[in-house]
Design a protein around this motif. Structure first.
Motif, mmCIF file in Angstrom:
data_model
loop_
_atom_site.group_PDB
_atom_site.id
_atom_site.type_symbol
_atom_site.label_atom_id
_atom_site.label_comp_id
_atom_site.label_asym_id
_atom_site.label_seq_id
_atom_site.Cartn_x
_atom_site.Cartn_y
_atom_site.Cartn_z
ATOM 1 N N LYS A 2 35.179 47.917 52.940
ATOM 2 C CA LYS A 2 36.062 46.752 52.991
ATOM 3 C C LYS A 2 36.427 46.277 51.595
ATOM 4 O O LYS A 2 35.583 46.275 50.694
ATOM 5 C CB LYS A 2 35.368 45.614 53.746
ATOM 6 N N ILE A 3 37.691 45.896 51.427
ATOM 7 C CA ILE A 3 38.106 45.156 50.232
ATOM 8 C C ILE A 3 38.042 43.677 50.614
ATOM 9 O O ILE A 3 38.732 43.237 51.529
ATOM 10 C CB ILE A 3 39.515 45.558 49.777
ATOM 11 N N PRO A 20 40.849 53.962 48.275
ATOM 12 C CA PRO A 20 40.142 55.196 48.664
ATOM 13 C C PRO A 20 39.987 55.353 50.170
ATOM 14 O O PRO A 20 40.056 54.375 50.926
ATOM 15 C CB PRO A 20 38.782 55.053 47.975
ATOM 16 N N GLU A 21 39.756 56.580 50.593
ATOM 17 C CA GLU A 21 39.734 56.930 52.012
ATOM 18 C C GLU A 21 38.651 56.227 52.817
ATOM 19 O O GLU A 21 38.795 56.038 54.018
ATOM 20 C CB GLU A 21 39.572 58.453 52.167
ATOM 21 N N GLY A 22 37.567 55.810 52.196
ATOM 22 C CA GLY A 22 36.490 55.174 52.948
ATOM 23 C C GLY A 22 36.777 53.761 53.411
ATOM 24 O O GLY A 22 36.074 53.228 54.277
ATOM 25 N N VAL A 23 37.811 53.137 52.879
ATOM 26 C CA VAL A 23 38.109 51.738 53.199
ATOM 27 C C VAL A 23 38.768 51.627 54.575
ATOM 28 O O VAL A 23 39.721 52.342 54.876
ATOM 29 C CB VAL A 23 39.019 51.104 52.127
ATOM 30 N N THR A 24 38.248 50.710 55.389
ATOM 31 C CA THR A 24 38.801 50.498 56.737
ATOM 32 C C THR A 24 39.392 49.113 56.919
ATOM 33 O O THR A 24 40.122 48.873 57.880
ATOM 34 C CB THR A 24 37.704 50.685 57.809
ATOM 35 N N GLU A 25 39.117 48.193 55.978
ATOM 36 C CA GLU A 25 39.499 46.795 56.184
ATOM 37 C C GLU A 25 39.916 46.162 54.855
ATOM 38 O O GLU A 25 39.275 46.373 53.826
ATOM 39 C CB GLU A 25 38.289 46.061 56.770
ATOM 40 N N VAL A 28 41.249 38.838 53.701
ATOM 41 C CA VAL A 28 42.168 37.707 53.553
ATOM 42 C C VAL A 28 42.534 37.526 52.072
ATOM 43 O O VAL A 28 41.661 37.549 51.199
ATOM 44 C CB VAL A 28 41.508 36.418 54.098
ATOM 45 N N TYR A 29 43.841 37.396 51.793
ATOM 46 C CA TYR A 29 44.337 37.134 50.427
ATOM 47 C C TYR A 29 43.918 38.211 49.416
ATOM 48 O O TYR A 29 43.889 37.966 48.214
ATOM 49 C CB TYR A 29 43.864 35.772 49.920
ATOM 50 N N ALA A 30 43.570 39.400 49.878
ATOM 51 C CA ALA A 30 43.007 40.424 48.991
ATOM 52 C C ALA A 30 43.897 40.726 47.787
ATOM 53 O O ALA A 30 43.416 40.890 46.665
ATOM 54 C CB ALA A 30 42.734 41.702 49.778
ATOM 55 N N PHE A 31 45.222 40.796 48.017
ATOM 56 C CA PHE A 31 46.162 41.089 46.933
ATOM 57 C C PHE A 31 47.240 40.007 46.819
ATOM 58 O O PHE A 31 48.303 40.253 46.254
ATOM 59 C CB PHE A 31 46.818 42.457 47.167
#
Length: 211
Positions: A2-3, A20-25, A28-31
Protein backbone atom coordinates in the motif's frame (compact mmCIF):
# COMPACT_ATOMS: atom_id res chain seq x y z
CA UNK A 1 1.38 -3.50 -0.65
CA UNK A 2 0.00 0.00 0.00
CA UNK A 3 0.99 3.60 -0.66
CA UNK A 4 -0.26 5.30 2.47
CA UNK A 5 -2.47 8.34 2.91
CA UNK A 6 -0.76 11.69 2.19
CA UNK A 7 2.41 9.78 1.17
CA UNK A 8 3.38 12.24 -1.58
CA UNK A 9 0.92 15.02 -0.78
CA UNK A 10 2.00 18.41 -2.17
CA UNK A 11 5.20 17.10 -3.78
CA UNK A 12 4.83 19.81 -6.37
CA UNK A 13 8.14 19.07 -8.20
CA UNK A 14 7.37 15.37 -8.75
CA UNK A 15 6.96 14.75 -12.51
CA UNK A 16 6.49 10.99 -12.92
CA UNK A 17 5.70 7.94 -10.83
CA UNK A 18 6.14 4.24 -11.59
CA UNK A 19 4.45 2.22 -8.90
CA UNK A 20 5.96 -1.27 -8.34
CA UNK A 21 4.00 -4.44 -9.07
CA UNK A 22 3.50 -5.42 -5.43
CA UNK A 23 1.30 -2.42 -4.64
CA UNK A 24 -2.44 -3.12 -4.45
CA UNK A 25 -3.78 0.02 -2.77
CA UNK A 26 -3.25 3.78 -3.07
CA UNK A 27 -4.28 5.75 0.00
CA UNK A 28 -6.31 8.90 0.60
CA UNK A 29 -4.62 12.07 -0.78
CA UNK A 30 -1.57 9.95 -1.70
CA UNK A 31 -0.56 12.21 -4.61
CA UNK A 32 -2.88 15.17 -4.07
CA UNK A 33 -1.55 18.55 -5.24
CA UNK A 34 1.41 17.04 -7.12
CA UNK A 35 0.98 19.82 -9.65
CA UNK A 36 3.95 18.83 -11.88
CA UNK A 37 3.02 15.15 -12.14
CA UNK A 38 2.48 14.30 -15.82
CA UNK A 39 2.67 10.51 -15.86
CA UNK A 40 1.54 7.67 -13.57
CA UNK A 41 2.01 3.97 -14.29
CA UNK A 42 -0.29 1.82 -12.18
CA UNK A 43 0.61 -1.87 -11.69
CA UNK A 44 -1.82 -4.60 -12.64
CA UNK A 45 -2.40 -5.66 -9.03
CA UNK A 46 -3.85 -2.31 -7.90
CA UNK A 47 -7.49 -2.79 -6.91
CA UNK A 48 -8.20 0.25 -4.71
CA UNK A 49 -7.53 3.92 -5.32
CA UNK A 50 -8.89 5.89 -2.40
CA UNK A 51 -10.47 9.32 -1.94
CA UNK A 52 -8.78 12.22 -3.78
CA UNK A 53 -5.62 10.18 -4.41
CA UNK A 54 -4.69 12.29 -7.46
CA UNK A 55 -6.84 15.37 -6.88
CA UNK A 56 -5.42 18.59 -8.32
CA UNK A 57 -2.59 16.89 -10.21
CA UNK A 58 -3.02 19.66 -12.71
CA UNK A 59 -0.32 18.48 -15.17
CA UNK A 60 -1.49 14.84 -15.43
CA UNK A 61 -2.54 14.19 -19.05
CA UNK A 62 -3.72 10.57 -19.15
CA UNK A 63 -4.43 7.58 -16.95
CA UNK A 64 -4.99 3.88 -17.64
CA UNK A 65 -6.50 1.76 -14.89
CA UNK A 66 -5.63 -1.88 -14.18
CA UNK A 67 -8.38 -4.44 -14.74
CA UNK A 68 -8.76 -5.08 -11.00
CA UNK A 69 -10.08 -1.60 -10.21
CA UNK A 70 -13.87 -1.74 -9.80
CA UNK A 71 -14.60 1.79 -8.55
CA UNK A 72 -13.23 5.28 -9.14
CA UNK A 73 -13.48 6.77 -5.66
CA UNK A 74 -14.83 10.22 -4.82
CA UNK A 75 -12.63 13.14 -5.97
CA UNK A 76 -9.92 10.78 -7.30
CA UNK A 77 -9.04 13.00 -10.27
CA UNK A 78 -10.95 16.18 -9.46
CA UNK A 79 -9.28 19.35 -10.81
CA UNK A 80 -6.83 17.41 -13.00
CA UNK A 81 -7.18 20.16 -15.55
CA UNK A 82 -4.71 18.73 -18.11
CA UNK A 83 -6.29 15.28 -18.22
CA UNK A 84 -7.41 14.62 -21.80
CA UNK A 85 -7.80 10.85 -21.90
CA UNK A 86 -9.19 8.22 -19.54
CA UNK A 87 -9.26 4.46 -20.20
CA UNK A 88 -11.64 2.69 -17.85
CA UNK A 89 -11.23 -1.06 -17.19
CA UNK A 90 -13.88 -3.60 -18.16
CA UNK A 91 -14.79 -4.54 -14.60
CA UNK A 92 -15.46 -1.07 -13.24
CA UNK A 93 -18.96 -0.61 -11.82
CA UNK A 94 -19.05 2.85 -10.25
CA UNK A 95 -17.72 6.36 -10.89
CA UNK A 96 -17.65 8.17 -7.55
CA UNK A 97 -18.80 11.64 -6.58
CA UNK A 98 -16.65 14.41 -8.13
CA UNK A 99 -14.32 11.73 -9.52
CA UNK A 100 -13.44 13.83 -12.59
CA UNK A 101 -14.98 17.16 -11.63
CA UNK A 102 -13.40 20.17 -13.36
CA UNK A 103 -11.19 18.08 -15.64
CA UNK A 104 -11.57 20.89 -18.11
CA UNK A 105 -9.50 19.33 -20.93
CA UNK A 106 -11.13 15.90 -20.87
CA UNK A 107 -12.70 15.39 -24.30
CA UNK A 108 -14.09 11.85 -24.36
CA UNK A 109 -15.17 9.13 -21.96
CA UNK A 110 -16.28 5.62 -22.94
CA UNK A 111 -17.91 3.68 -20.14
CA UNK A 112 -17.51 -0.11 -20.23
CA UNK A 113 -20.66 -2.21 -20.01
CA UNK A 114 -19.95 -3.02 -16.36
CA UNK A 115 -20.61 0.57 -15.20
CA UNK A 116 -23.98 0.84 -13.44
CA UNK A 117 -23.60 4.08 -11.47
CA UNK A 118 -22.24 7.56 -12.14
CA UNK A 119 -22.42 9.51 -8.87
CA UNK A 120 -23.27 13.17 -8.20
CA UNK A 121 -21.10 15.81 -9.90
CA UNK A 122 -18.80 13.09 -11.32
CA UNK A 123 -17.99 15.07 -14.47
CA UNK A 124 -19.26 18.54 -13.55
CA UNK A 125 -17.31 21.32 -15.18
CA UNK A 126 -15.63 19.13 -17.82
CA UNK A 127 -16.08 21.95 -20.27
CA UNK A 128 -14.30 20.27 -23.23
CA UNK A 129 -16.12 16.95 -22.93
CA UNK A 130 -17.60 16.35 -26.39
CA UNK A 131 -18.44 12.67 -26.41
CA UNK A 132 -19.98 10.50 -23.72
CA UNK A 133 -20.82 6.85 -24.46
CA UNK A 134 -22.86 5.42 -21.59
CA UNK A 135 -22.95 1.69 -20.89
CA UNK A 136 -26.16 -0.20 -21.62
CA UNK A 137 -26.39 -1.44 -18.03
CA UNK A 138 -26.25 1.95 -16.36
CA UNK A 139 -29.12 2.49 -13.94
CA UNK A 140 -28.11 5.58 -11.96
CA UNK A 141 -26.77 8.96 -13.08
CA UNK A 142 -26.46 11.33 -10.14
CA UNK A 143 -27.33 14.96 -9.60
CA UNK A 144 -25.17 17.40 -11.61
CA UNK A 145 -23.18 14.46 -13.01
CA UNK A 146 -22.56 16.28 -16.31
CA UNK A 147 -23.55 19.84 -15.44
CA UNK A 148 -21.40 22.53 -17.01
CA UNK A 149 -20.16 20.20 -19.77
CA UNK A 150 -20.57 23.05 -22.20
CA UNK A 151 -19.06 21.25 -25.24
CA UNK A 152 -21.32 18.20 -25.00
CA UNK A 153 -23.60 18.14 -28.06
CA UNK A 154 -25.61 14.93 -27.71
CA UNK A 155 -26.39 12.21 -25.21
CA UNK A 156 -28.24 8.90 -25.34
CA UNK A 157 -29.55 7.48 -22.08
CA UNK A 158 -29.47 3.64 -22.22
CA UNK A 159 -32.56 1.47 -21.74
CA UNK A 160 -31.78 0.83 -18.07
CA UNK A 161 -32.13 4.49 -17.15
CA UNK A 162 -35.41 5.40 -15.42
CA UNK A 163 -34.62 8.82 -13.94
CA UNK A 164 -32.74 12.01 -14.83
CA UNK A 165 -31.67 13.59 -11.53
CA UNK A 166 -31.53 17.25 -10.51
CA UNK A 167 -29.10 19.29 -12.63
CA UNK A 168 -27.71 16.21 -14.38
CA UNK A 169 -27.18 18.11 -17.64
CA UNK A 170 -27.67 21.68 -16.41
CA UNK A 171 -25.61 24.36 -18.20
CA UNK A 172 -24.70 22.06 -21.09
CA UNK A 173 -25.04 25.04 -23.38
CA UNK A 174 -24.21 23.19 -26.65
CA UNK A 175 -26.41 20.17 -26.05
CA UNK A 176 -28.73 19.84 -29.04
CA UNK A 177 -29.89 16.22 -28.91
CA UNK A 178 -31.10 13.96 -26.10
CA UNK A 179 -32.39 10.42 -26.58
CA UNK A 180 -34.42 9.06 -23.67
CA UNK A 181 -35.25 5.34 -23.24
CA UNK A 182 -38.77 3.90 -23.20
CA UNK A 183 -38.45 3.01 -19.52
CA UNK A 184 -37.81 6.59 -18.39
CA UNK A 185 -40.35 7.60 -15.72
CA UNK A 186 -38.97 10.71 -14.01
CA UNK A 187 -37.14 13.90 -14.97
CA UNK A 188 -36.28 15.87 -11.86
CA UNK A 189 -36.14 19.65 -11.39
CA UNK A 190 -33.51 21.57 -13.40
CA UNK A 191 -32.32 18.36 -15.09
CA UNK A 192 -31.70 20.26 -18.35
CA UNK A 193 -31.66 23.80 -16.98
CA UNK A 194 -29.84 26.39 -19.17
CA UNK A 195 -29.33 23.95 -22.06
CA UNK A 196 -29.71 26.91 -24.39
CA UNK A 197 -29.05 25.01 -27.65
CA UNK A 198 -31.60 22.26 -27.02
CA UNK A 199 -34.30 22.71 -29.67
CA UNK A 200 -36.48 19.62 -29.30
CA UNK A 201 -37.01 16.58 -27.11
CA UNK A 202 -39.40 13.65 -27.36
CA UNK A 203 -40.49 12.36 -23.98
CA UNK A 204 -41.26 8.62 -23.69
CA UNK A 205 -44.84 7.65 -22.87
CA UNK A 206 -43.73 6.21 -19.54
CA UNK A 207 -42.68 9.57 -18.08
CA UNK A 208 -45.00 10.35 -15.16
CA UNK A 209 -43.04 13.05 -13.28
CA UNK A 210 -41.35 16.18 -14.54
CA UNK A 211 -39.85 18.25 -11.72
Amino acid sequence: TKIGSYAFYDCYSLTSVTIPEGVTEIGVYAFRDCSSLTSVTLPERVTEIHYAAFENCSSLTSITFPEGVTKISDNTFADCSSLTSVTLPKGITEIGQSAFENCSNLTSVIFPESVTKIADVAFRGCSNLINVTLSEDITEIGSSAFSGCSSLTSVTIPEGGTKISNNTFADCSNLTSVMLPKGMTEIEATAFSACSSLTSMTLPEGVITIG
